[in-house]
Design a protein around this motif. Structure first.
Motif, PDB file in Angstrom:
ATOM      1  N   THR A 144     -36.406 -54.256  -1.947  1.00 20.48           N
ATOM      2  CA  THR A 144     -35.030 -53.514  -2.088  1.00 20.48           C
ATOM      3  C   THR A 144     -34.394 -53.069  -0.509  1.00 20.48           C
ATOM      4  N   GLU A 162     -25.330 -50.134  -1.981  1.00 18.32           N
ATOM      5  CA  GLU A 162     -26.020 -50.049  -3.050  1.00 18.32           C
ATOM      6  C   GLU A 162     -26.996 -48.841  -3.096  1.00 18.32           C
ATOM      7  N   ILE A 208     -28.021 -49.556  -7.551  1.00 17.77           N
ATOM      8  CA  ILE A 208     -29.096 -50.291  -8.029  1.00 17.77           C
ATOM      9  C   ILE A 208     -30.442 -50.167  -7.205  1.00 17.77           C
ATOM     10  N   GLN A 265     -31.741 -46.855  -8.299  1.00 19.40           N
ATOM     11  CA  GLN A 265     -32.224 -46.968  -9.794  1.00 19.40           C
ATOM     12  C   GLN A 265     -33.506 -47.931  -9.915  1.00 19.40           C
ATOM     13  N   ILE A 266     -33.649 -48.822  -9.204  1.00 19.92           N
ATOM     14  CA  ILE A 266     -34.946 -49.813  -9.115  1.00 19.92           C
ATOM     15  C   ILE A 266     -35.985 -49.102  -8.822  1.00 19.92           C
ATOM     16  N   GLN A 305     -33.399 -54.739 -14.317  1.00 15.49           N
ATOM     17  CA  GLN A 305     -32.893 -54.378 -12.988  1.00 15.49           C
ATOM     18  C   GLN A 305     -33.035 -55.634 -11.877  1.00 15.49           C
ATOM     19  N   SER A 361     -30.301 -57.696 -10.455  1.00 16.52           N
ATOM     20  CA  SER A 361     -30.151 -57.936  -8.674  1.00 16.52           C
ATOM     21  C   SER A 361     -30.182 -59.192  -8.373  1.00 16.52           C
TER      22      SER A 361
END
Length: 118
Positions: free
Chosen positions: A24, A31, A35, A38-39, A79, A83
């Protein structure tokens, strides 16, 4: 009983968290509160809930937290697919991390079954 830090399921969940963080890092900056966050939260919840479950005083409570960890693992998996849909990760990256997700699922399901038989 082993300390939770000696459990293969917990150790592999930590490996997954580190892989998620590495993956990530390249997500779009816009983001960071979406996301990406969240991930990372989903991933962190997995070993955290395993640890919390192991710290509980009853088998029923332990199983409850192991199921929460499993739910977070499925949430993370979704997720990661999203992505990929958004082109934040490649299909190859998805498949690579999916192998780690599957390994964690197997270990976690085995650990849940072990506790259910106690």
């Amino acid at each position: 009983m082993k300390s939770y830090t000696e459990l293969e399921v917990w150790m592999q969940a930590r490996v997954l968290v580190n892989a998620v963080y590495e993956l990530t890092k390249k997500f779009p900056k816009e983001e960071v509160f979406g996301i990406t966050s969240q991930i990372r939260r989903s991933a962190i919840s997995i070993p955290s809930d395993i640890a919390e479950g192991c710290g509980r005083s009853s088998t029923k409570e332990t199983i409850h937290f192991l199921f929460i960890a499993r739910g977070s693992l499925y949430e993370l998996e979704t997720q990661l697919y999203l992505s990929n849909d958004q082109k934040y990760i490649t299909q190859e990256e998805l498949e690579k991390i999916q192998q780690q997700v599957i390994a964690c699922k197997k270990l976690l399901n085995g650990f849940i079954n072990y506790y259910k038989k106690r």
